[in-house]
Scaffold this motif. Structure first.
Motif, PDB file in Angstrom:
ATOM      1  N   PRO A   1       0.825  -1.221   0.000  1.00  0.00           N
ATOM      2  CA  PRO A   1       0.000   0.000   0.000  1.00  0.00           C
ATOM      3  C   PRO A   1       0.854   1.263   0.000  1.00  0.00           C
ATOM      4  N   ALA A   2       0.220   2.367  -0.339  1.00  0.00           N
ATOM      5  CA  ALA A   2       0.875   3.672  -0.213  1.00  0.00           C
ATOM      6  C   ALA A   2       1.267   3.890   1.246  1.00  0.00           C
ATOM      7  N   PRO A   3       2.320   4.685   1.508  1.00  0.00           N
ATOM      8  CA  PRO A   3       2.852   4.813   2.866  1.00  0.00           C
ATOM      9  C   PRO A   3       1.815   5.160   3.931  1.00  0.00           C
ATOM     10  N   ALA A   4       0.929   6.110   3.653  1.00  0.00           N
ATOM     11  CA  ALA A   4      -0.055   6.517   4.674  1.00  0.00           C
ATOM     12  C   ALA A   4      -0.995   5.364   5.002  1.00  0.00           C
ATOM     13  N   LEU A   5      -1.426   4.644   3.969  1.00  0.00           N
ATOM     14  CA  LEU A   5      -2.341   3.521   4.191  1.00  0.00           C
ATOM     15  C   LEU A   5      -1.614   2.360   4.857  1.00  0.00           C
ATOM     16  N   GLU A   6      -0.370   2.125   4.458  1.00  0.00           N
ATOM     17  CA  GLU A   6       0.390   1.033   5.074  1.00  0.00           C
ATOM     18  C   GLU A   6       0.614   1.320   6.555  1.00  0.00           C
ATOM     19  N   ALA A   7       0.885   2.568   6.892  1.00  0.00           N
ATOM     20  CA  ALA A   7       1.047   2.932   8.300  1.00  0.00           C
ATOM     21  C   ALA A   7      -0.245   2.696   9.076  1.00  0.00           C
ATOM     22  N   GLU A   8      -1.363   3.016   8.462  1.00  0.00           N
ATOM     23  CA  GLU A   8      -2.654   2.780   9.115  1.00  0.00           C
ATOM     24  C   GLU A   8      -2.879   1.291   9.359  1.00  0.00           C
ATOM     25  N   ILE A   9      -2.515   0.462   8.372  1.00  0.00           N
ATOM     26  CA  ILE A   9      -2.678  -0.983   8.506  1.00  0.00           C
ATOM     27  C   ILE A   9      -1.773  -1.521   9.609  1.00  0.00           C
ATOM     28  N   VAL A  10      -0.520  -1.097   9.622  1.00  0.00           N
ATOM     29  CA  VAL A  10       0.420  -1.558  10.653  1.00  0.00           C
ATOM     30  C   VAL A  10      -0.055  -1.121  12.032  1.00  0.00           C
ATOM     31  N   MET A  11      -0.518   0.105  12.152  1.00  0.00           N
ATOM     32  CA  MET A  11      -1.017   0.611  13.430  1.00  0.00           C
ATOM     33  C   MET A  11      -2.188  -0.246  13.921  1.00  0.00           C
ATOM     34  N   ARG A  12      -3.101  -0.568  13.017  1.00  0.00           N
ATOM     35  CA  ARG A  12      -4.293  -1.352  13.371  1.00  0.00           C
ATOM     36  C   ARG A  12      -3.949  -2.805  13.704  1.00  0.00           C
ATOM     37  N   GLU A  13      -3.116  -3.424  12.891  1.00  0.00           N
ATOM     38  CA  GLU A  13      -2.833  -4.853  13.048  1.00  0.00           C
ATOM     39  C   GLU A  13      -1.802  -5.139  14.141  1.00  0.00           C
ATOM     40  N   ALA A  14      -0.873  -4.212  14.351  1.00  0.00           N
ATOM     41  CA  ALA A  14       0.189  -4.450  15.335  1.00  0.00           C
ATOM     42  C   ALA A  14      -0.129  -3.864  16.702  1.00  0.00           C
ATOM     43  N   GLY A  15      -1.165  -3.026  16.775  1.00  0.00           N
ATOM     44  CA  GLY A  15      -1.444  -2.355  18.038  1.00  0.00           C
ATOM     45  C   GLY A  15      -0.396  -1.307  18.352  1.00  0.00           C
ATOM     46  N   ALA A  16       0.175  -0.729  17.295  1.00  0.00           N
ATOM     47  CA  ALA A  16       1.239   0.259  17.457  1.00  0.00           C
ATOM     48  C   ALA A  16       0.667   1.666  17.372  1.00  0.00           C
ATOM     49  N   ASP A  17       1.416   2.642  17.863  1.00  0.00           N
ATOM     50  CA  ASP A  17       0.978   4.022  17.691  1.00  0.00           C
ATOM     51  C   ASP A  17       1.401   4.512  16.306  1.00  0.00           C
ATOM     52  N   LEU A  18       0.902   5.676  15.924  1.00  0.00           N
ATOM     53  CA  LEU A  18       1.136   6.171  14.565  1.00  0.00           C
ATOM     54  C   LEU A  18       2.612   6.443  14.306  1.00  0.00           C
ATOM     55  N   ALA A  19       3.323   6.980  15.291  1.00  0.00           N
ATOM     56  CA  ALA A  19       4.737   7.290  15.097  1.00  0.00           C
ATOM     57  C   ALA A  19       5.542   6.018  14.815  1.00  0.00           C
ATOM     58  N   LEU A  20       5.262   4.963  15.584  1.00  0.00           N
ATOM     59  CA  LEU A  20       5.957   3.693  15.369  1.00  0.00           C
ATOM     60  C   LEU A  20       5.609   3.118  13.999  1.00  0.00           C
ATOM     61  N   ALA A  21       4.337   3.172  13.630  1.00  0.00           N
ATOM     62  CA  ALA A  21       3.918   2.639  12.339  1.00  0.00           C
ATOM     63  C   ALA A  21       4.605   3.377  11.197  1.00  0.00           C
ATOM     64  N   ARG A  22       4.697   4.688  11.301  1.00  0.00           N
ATOM     65  CA  ARG A  22       5.356   5.472  10.245  1.00  0.00           C
ATOM     66  C   ARG A  22       6.838   5.132  10.156  1.00  0.00           C
ATOM     67  N   THR A  23       7.478   4.912  11.291  1.00  0.00           N
ATOM     68  CA  THR A  23       8.896   4.552  11.290  1.00  0.00           C
ATOM     69  C   THR A  23       9.106   3.205  10.598  1.00  0.00           C
ATOM     70  N   LEU A  24       8.243   2.254  10.888  1.00  0.00           N
ATOM     71  CA  LEU A  24       8.358   0.936  10.266  1.00  0.00           C
ATOM     72  C   LEU A  24       8.123   1.006   8.759  1.00  0.00           C
ATOM     73  N   VAL A  25       7.182   1.835   8.333  1.00  0.00           N
ATOM     74  CA  VAL A  25       6.928   1.998   6.900  1.00  0.00           C
ATOM     75  C   VAL A  25       8.133   2.641   6.218  1.00  0.00           C
ATOM     76  N   ALA A  26       8.784   3.592   6.894  1.00  0.00           N
ATOM     77  CA  ALA A  26       9.997   4.195   6.340  1.00  0.00           C
ATOM     78  C   ALA A  26      11.113   3.158   6.207  1.00  0.00           C
TER      79      ALA A  26
END
Length: 270
Positions: free
Chosen positions: A179-204
């Motif tokens: 997915p595009a970075p913003a959507l992938e971060a949303e998916i990671v945040m939802r599925e991993a139980g992570a906060d947005l900052a962590l999800a964005r770091t993982l997508v980067a």
């Protein structure tokens, strides 16, 4: 006449989490209405299997999944005679069950199976919609609700592992990618139980690894790997250790590639 098995175990009762990224839901639903076989193409861990689960739930159909492998035979799909205390008894394979009783049959990573095995699906993927069982001298017309779905990763194509053109051209295809970075971060945040900052770091970090594709890596970090790393980090594992265990170690065994990937990841963690 075979007795209909209990397919309740194959029904998906709760809605799987899936975020559409294009028109894949509409295309699949149209294919379902016309009973067209569907081929899902895309890299590992990008959501193909979750998409099939979501569509099975959405359409209210049981989903029978088969993980293809190089030792899989046509009998593994269609069925075989087995010895029992009562004598020799025929047992339907997963494909035959789906054909007889109207389930969606999902052959995951079909390219892993031998080509002489995949030929068994050909009569099901054209106007005939029939499954020949030669060992039983039986020709099974597909149930009206039967649908065949296959998936594979085009990145693993080779002269040895690829689908025949005579197989591929029987399917309509849906292309998947990360997915595009913003959507992938949303998916990671939802599925991993992570906060947005962590999800964005993982997508980067995933973006860094994907830039190394073809430079020592066959594939970059998948969305699935980001979720694994995110769960570790959200569970208290230090982020660097979570990334190392969830992404770096699984993705390559080459020491030089790990070093290059580690350097790229370190820049994302600053």
């Amino acid at each position: 006449m075979p007795v209909a098995p209990d397919l309740s175990a194959y029904r998906i009762e709760a809605e799987p989490y899936y975020r559409p990224v294009g028109d894949e839901v509409a295309v699949f639903e149209a294919a379902w209405r016309h009973r067209l076989p569907v081929m899902l193409k895309g890299p590992t861990g990008c959501g193909k299997t979750r998409f099939v689960e979501y569509m099975a739930w959405r359409l209210g159909r049981p989903l029978i999944t088969v993980a293809a492998h190089e030792d899989m035979t046509a009998a593994d799909l269609a069925g075989r005679f087995l010895l029992t205390p009562e004598g020799t008894v025929w047992h339907d394979g997963p494909l035959t069950q789906a054909v007889r009783f109207g389930a969606i049959c999902y052959l995951d990573e079909i390219v892993e199976a031998r080509q002489d095995t995949t030929v068994v699906i050909h009569p099901l993927t054209d106007a005939r919609r029939m499954l020949p069982l030669e060992k039983r001298n039986e020709l099974i017309p597909a149930h009206a609700d039967f649908q065949l779905v296959i998936s594979y990763n085009p990145g693993y194509q080779s002269a040895v592992k690829d689908l025949k053109e005579s197989t591929k051209q029987r399917f309509i295809a849906i292309d998947f990618d990360y997915p595009a970075p913003a959507l992938e971060a949303e998916i990671v945040m939802r599925e991993a139980g992570a906060d947005l900052a962590l999800a964005r770091t993982l997508v980067a970090i995933a973006a860094c690894s994907r830039h190394l594709r073809g430079q020592g890596l066959d594939e970059g970090a998948s969305t699935r790997m980001l979720i694994h790393a995110g769960r570790l980090a959200a569970g208290g594992v230090p982020l660097a250790a979570a990334v190392h265990a969830g992404i770096v170690l699984p993705i390559t065994d080459d020491a030089d590639v790990r070093k290059a990937l580690g350097s790229a990841i370190s820049a994302c963690l600053v």
